[in-house]
Each structure stands twice: as C-alpha cells, then as structure tokens.
Design a protein around this motif. Structure first.
Motif, PDB file in Angstrom:
ATOM      1  N   ASP A  36       0.850  -1.185   0.000  1.00 29.98           N
ATOM      2  CA  ASP A  36       0.000   0.000   0.000  1.00 29.98           C
ATOM      3  C   ASP A  36       0.884   1.233   0.000  1.00 29.98           C
ATOM      4  O   ASP A  36       1.588   1.519   0.971  1.00 29.98           O
ATOM      5  N   LEU A  37       0.883   1.987  -1.092  1.00 32.97           N
ATOM      6  CA  LEU A  37       1.739   3.167  -1.211  1.00 32.97           C
ATOM      7  C   LEU A  37       1.389   4.215  -0.168  1.00 32.97           C
ATOM      8  O   LEU A  37       2.276   4.876   0.379  1.00 32.97           O
ATOM      9  N   ASP A  38       0.113   4.370   0.129  1.00 35.08           N
ATOM     10  CA  ASP A  38      -0.296   5.367   1.126  1.00 35.08           C
ATOM     11  C   ASP A  38       0.285   5.042   2.502  1.00 35.08           C
ATOM     12  O   ASP A  38       0.693   5.939   3.245  1.00 35.08           O
ATOM     13  N   ALA A  39       0.321   3.760   2.846  1.00 31.57           N
ATOM     14  CA  ALA A  39       0.890   3.349   4.136  1.00 31.57           C
ATOM     15  C   ALA A  39       2.393   3.614   4.157  1.00 31.57           C
ATOM     16  O   ALA A  39       2.951   4.037   5.177  1.00 31.57           O
ATOM     17  N   ALA A  40       3.061   3.379   3.039  1.00 26.07           N
ATOM     18  CA  ALA A  40       4.502   3.639   2.944  1.00 26.07           C
ATOM     19  C   ALA A  40       4.781   5.138   3.081  1.00 26.07           C
ATOM     20  O   ALA A  40       5.711   5.548   3.782  1.00 26.07           O
ATOM     21  N   ARG A  41       3.973   5.935   2.438  1.00 32.11           N
ATOM     22  CA  ARG A  41       4.128   7.392   2.519  1.00 32.11           C
ATOM     23  C   ARG A  41       3.916   7.885   3.949  1.00 32.11           C
ATOM     24  O   ARG A  41       4.603   8.797   4.418  1.00 32.11           O
ATOM     25  N   LEU A  42       2.965   7.278   4.644  1.00 34.12           N
ATOM     26  CA  LEU A  42       2.665   7.678   6.019  1.00 34.12           C
ATOM     27  C   LEU A  42       3.874   7.451   6.915  1.00 34.12           C
ATOM     28  O   LEU A  42       4.193   8.284   7.770  1.00 34.12           O
ATOM     29  N   TYR A  43       4.577   6.332   6.722  1.00 32.01           N
ATOM     30  CA  TYR A  43       5.773   6.051   7.525  1.00 32.01           C
ATOM     31  C   TYR A  43       6.864   7.076   7.238  1.00 32.01           C
ATOM     32  O   TYR A  43       7.508   7.602   8.152  1.00 32.01           O
ATOM     33  N   VAL A  44       7.062   7.381   5.965  1.00 32.41           N
ATOM     34  CA  VAL A  44       8.115   8.309   5.558  1.00 32.41           C
ATOM     35  C   VAL A  44       7.805   9.741   5.993  1.00 32.41           C
ATOM     36  O   VAL A  44       8.715  10.533   6.248  1.00 32.41           O
ATOM     37  N   ASP A  45       6.536  10.079   6.092  1.00 32.79           N
ATOM     38  CA  ASP A  45       6.143  11.435   6.467  1.00 32.79           C
ATOM     39  C   ASP A  45       6.403  11.747   7.938  1.00 32.79           C
ATOM     40  O   ASP A  45       6.364  12.911   8.334  1.00 32.79           O
ATOM     41  N   ASP A  46       6.651  10.736   8.751  1.00 30.49           N
ATOM     42  CA  ASP A  46       6.992  10.981  10.147  1.00 30.49           C
ATOM     43  C   ASP A  46       8.312  11.758  10.191  1.00 30.49           C
ATOM     44  O   ASP A  46       9.301  11.343   9.570  1.00 30.49           O
ATOM     45  N   PRO A  47       8.361  12.891  10.887  1.00 32.23           N
ATOM     46  CA  PRO A  47       9.563  13.751  10.866  1.00 32.23           C
ATOM     47  C   PRO A  47      10.854  13.031  11.274  1.00 32.23           C
ATOM     48  O   PRO A  47      11.912  13.269  10.683  1.00 32.23           O
ATOM     49  N   TYR A  48      10.749  12.151  12.277  1.00 29.78           N
ATOM     50  CA  TYR A  48      11.967  11.454  12.722  1.00 29.78           C
ATOM     51  C   TYR A  48      12.434  10.446  11.672  1.00 29.78           C
ATOM     52  O   TYR A  48      13.625  10.365  11.366  1.00 29.78           O
ATOM     53  N   ASN A  49      11.511   9.674  11.105  1.00 26.88           N
ATOM     54  CA  ASN A  49      11.877   8.699  10.073  1.00 26.88           C
ATOM     55  C   ASN A  49      12.489   9.394   8.866  1.00 26.88           C
ATOM     56  O   ASN A  49      13.461   8.909   8.279  1.00 26.88           O
ATOM     57  N   ALA A  50      11.920  10.543   8.498  1.00 29.05           N
ATOM     58  CA  ALA A  50      12.460  11.304   7.372  1.00 29.05           C
ATOM     59  C   ALA A  50      13.860  11.822   7.684  1.00 29.05           C
ATOM     60  O   ALA A  50      14.734  11.861   6.811  1.00 29.05           O
ATOM     61  N   ALA A  51      14.096  12.196   8.946  1.00 33.78           N
ATOM     62  CA  ALA A  51      15.415  12.694   9.354  1.00 33.78           C
ATOM     63  C   ALA A  51      16.485  11.616   9.260  1.00 33.78           C
ATOM     64  O   ALA A  51      17.675  11.917   9.137  1.00 33.78           O
ATOM     65  N   LEU A  52      16.069  10.355   9.314  1.00 37.36           N
ATOM     66  CA  LEU A  52      17.011   9.236   9.189  1.00 37.36           C
ATOM     67  C   LEU A  52      17.361   8.940   7.735  1.00 37.36           C
ATOM     68  O   LEU A  52      18.251   8.140   7.463  1.00 37.36           O
ATOM     69  N   GLY A  53      16.643   9.575   6.812  1.00 40.13           N
ATOM     70  CA  GLY A  53      16.907   9.347   5.393  1.00 40.13           C
ATOM     71  C   GLY A  53      15.975   8.353   4.743  1.00 40.13           C
ATOM     72  O   GLY A  53      16.230   7.903   3.619  1.00 40.13           O
ATOM     73  N   TYR A  54      14.893   7.997   5.421  1.00 38.18           N
ATOM     74  CA  TYR A  54      13.943   7.038   4.850  1.00 38.18           C
ATOM     75  C   TYR A  54      13.147   7.677   3.708  1.00 38.18           C
ATOM     76  O   TYR A  54      12.728   8.832   3.783  1.00 38.18           O
ATOM     77  N   ALA A  55      12.897   6.891   2.658  1.00 38.40           N
ATOM     78  CA  ALA A  55      12.045   7.299   1.537  1.00 38.40           C
ATOM     79  C   ALA A  55      11.429   6.043   0.947  1.00 38.40           C
ATOM     80  O   ALA A  55      11.776   4.914   1.337  1.00 38.40           O
ATOM     81  N   VAL A  56      10.523   6.215   0.002  1.00 38.19           N
ATOM     82  CA  VAL A  56       9.859   5.081  -0.648  1.00 38.19           C
ATOM     83  C   VAL A  56      10.508   4.829  -2.002  1.00 38.19           C
ATOM     84  O   VAL A  56      10.668   5.757  -2.807  1.00 38.19           O
ATOM     85  N   TYR A  57      10.882   3.567  -2.250  1.00 36.83           N
ATOM     86  CA  TYR A  57      11.488   3.166  -3.516  1.00 36.83           C
ATOM     87  C   TYR A  57      10.710   2.000  -4.110  1.00 36.83           C
ATOM     88  O   TYR A  57      10.112   1.214  -3.376  1.00 36.83           O
ATOM     89  N   ASP A  58      10.739   1.890  -5.437  1.00 40.32           N
ATOM     90  CA  ASP A  58      10.067   0.760  -6.068  1.00 40.32           C
ATOM     91  C   ASP A  58      11.021  -0.421  -6.165  1.00 40.32           C
ATOM     92  O   ASP A  58      12.162  -0.365  -5.691  1.00 40.32           O
ATOM     93  N   GLU A  59      10.562  -1.486  -6.820  1.00 37.20           N
ATOM     94  CA  GLU A  59      11.356  -2.714  -6.889  1.00 37.20           C
ATOM     95  C   GLU A  59      12.618  -2.553  -7.731  1.00 37.20           C
ATOM     96  O   GLU A  59      13.556  -3.335  -7.591  1.00 37.20           O
TER      97      GLU A  59
END
Length: 300
Positions: free
Chosen positions: A74-97
């Motif tokens: 679910d792309l929306d669920a992946a985006r929700l995780y990445v949108d968390d300020p702390y997770n984003a500060a760690l360098g997390y993003a969404v990538y495809d296969e």
C-alpha cells in the motif's frame, strides 16, 4: 396449386429458421468469448502486486549500521511512515522494486544527504572518534578505510563532519589535507565559499530553515575584525515538538553521544538511538541550501 403453395411456404419457413438460428448462434458465441477474455485479463492483473520499499537510498557496508527495510503493498501506508519527521530525518524514503525514488517527505537529494549524515554519525560513534583538527579530510580517510587501509586517524569536528557527509554523496573535490573549515576567509578550505561555488542558495532567515540546510551559527570576530561563524551543523527538519532535528559533531560528547565532564554538554540520552539530536537553534547567522536543477549534483 394448393399443394405447391404449401410446399413453398414450408420451404420458406425452413430456410428462415436456419438463418435465424445461425445468426443467434454466432452472436451468442461472440458474447461468450468477449466475456471470457475480459475475465482472464482481470485475473491476470490481480496477480501482479506492486511492492514498495521504505529504506535509505543506500545502506552502508558496515552491517551493524544498517537500518531496517520495510515492505509495503500500500503506497499510502509507505508514505505515512516516511512522512513521520523522525523517520524522514534518518533518510527514509519510498522506492520501487527497481530502486527508483518514488516518494520522500523531502527532495531526493535532501533525503540522500540525511541518510549519509545518519550513517557518518553512527560510524563516528561506533569507532569512538575524538573531537579535534583532522590532518586528513575524514571523508578521504573513510574512503581509504573502505579500500582496505587501516583507520589511523579518528578525529572529526563540526565542519569536517558536514564535509564528510557531502563527500560520501560525491562532492569529492574537497581538499584532501584537513578538509573543509567552517570559515577560512575565502580559501579553498572555506565551506561557505565551497558551497556558493556549487550553487547552494544562501538562507538568511532562521524561520525559513528546512531539512538539508547546512546551518552556520555563533558569530565570532577574526583578528582583522571580520565576523564569521564559529560552528556549523546539518538541519534534519522540524520535529513534532517544534524543535529541529540536527546532525552535529561540535563536541566529543556529541560525537560519541555520551556525558563526560569537560567534553561538552550531556548527550547520553542519545547513546542508544544515536543522532540526530532534537534541539532548538540559536545564534543563527546563515545557512546554505541545495537547489534542484541549479546546484551541481555529482553522480553517485
């Protein structure tokens, strides 16, 4: 005459019935074939599921410093995780296969820079770097270490840390001896001059700070009377409590996330998680920001 009429009528009815039956049969077969193909296409489509990966753009060679990778359908669920300020500060993003950047809270460049900052900060902490004036650019030292050389000099400071993160991203035209300085009056070691030469935008309003900004603080005065910044760090975005996440190697206690008297303030609260720190920003002077399609982005 009557017999002939009956015969012709019967023949007409027979031929008309055959023609009608043939047409009906043809129509029914065509409809059946069309529905079947549609159903098969739908079933084949349902079998193909897109998988998204939430991760940093590249994980370090040190296995113990790698962060978890999460799979989402679910792309929306992946985006929700990445949108968390702390997770984003760690360098997390969404990538495809295929490894393509699909979504990040910040731009692809900023996301990569934050991921490298986290990696470098964790490496310094793990190897117990000391705060000081490195004789060799720490980015160069680390590159040689990956090539098999012994890690002889484990010294870093606020400016060498920022330069190291940039070096890992491909900005390798820094001085090999010592690296970049927070200020060096316009010389090849001067970080301000270096960033301006790469097309980074100068930001002079603290209220407009964003993730990925290289922030210069604490005014000092040179012997010639010039005012210059005495400290630099990397802004990693606003935290949920209104402060800022930041990657900062301004003291040995920061570098090692510990509390040792005479080595800076107490940062032992970050001993398990490591950087980024969650703090306010004071004594702001200016910052430099990467500008997409303007700044010189090296190949990585």
């Amino acid at each position: 005459m009557k017999k002939i009429f009956v015969f012709l009528l019967a023949l007409s009815l027979f031929l008309g019935g055959c023609s009608t039956d043939k047409n009906n049969t043809s129509t029914e077969n065509t409809d059946t074939d069309t529905v079947t193909e549609a159903e098969m296409t739908t079933k084949e489509t349902e079998k193909v599921e897109t998988v998204y990966y939430v991760r940093r753009y590249a994980e370090p060679k040190e296995e113990e410093l790698r962060l978890d990778i999460f799979e989402y359908k679910d792309l929306d669920a992946a985006r929700l995780y990445v949108d968390d300020p702390y997770n984003a500060a760690l360098g997390y993003a969404v990538y495809d296969e295929e490894g393509n950047f699909v979504y990040g809270k910040y731009s692809e460049f900023v996301t990569k820079l934050l991921g490298e900052a986290k990696h470098v900060a964790d490496f310094m902490k793990m190897k117990q770097y000391a705060y000081g004036d490195a004789k060799t650019n720490p980015g160069v030292t680390y590159e040689r270490f990956l090539g098999g050389s012994q890690l002889r000099e484990k010294i870093v400071s606020c400016d060498r840390f920022v330069g190291w993160a940039l070096y890992n991203l491909g900005y390798k035209d820094q001085p090999t001896n010592s690296g970049l300085f927070v200020w060096n009056n316009g010389s090849v070691h001067d970080m301000n001059t270096y960033l301006e030469g790469k097309g980074f935008e100068k930001i002079e309003n603290a209220r407009g700070l964003q993730a990925g900004d290289i922030v210069f603080v604490i005014p000092a005065t040179s012997s010639s009377g010039k005012t210059y910044p005495a400290h630099v760090f990397l802004c990693a975005g606003k935290s949920s409590d209104g402060k800022f996440y930041r990657y900062d190697a301004g003291s040995q206690n920061r570098i090692r996330c510990e509390n040792v008297p005479n080595f800076g303030a107490d940062y032992s609260a970050y001993n398990t998680s490591g950087q980024p720190f969650n703090e306010t920003i004071t004594s702001f002077m200016h910052a430099y920001r990467y500008v997409d399609n303007v700044s010189e982005l090296p190949s990585t």
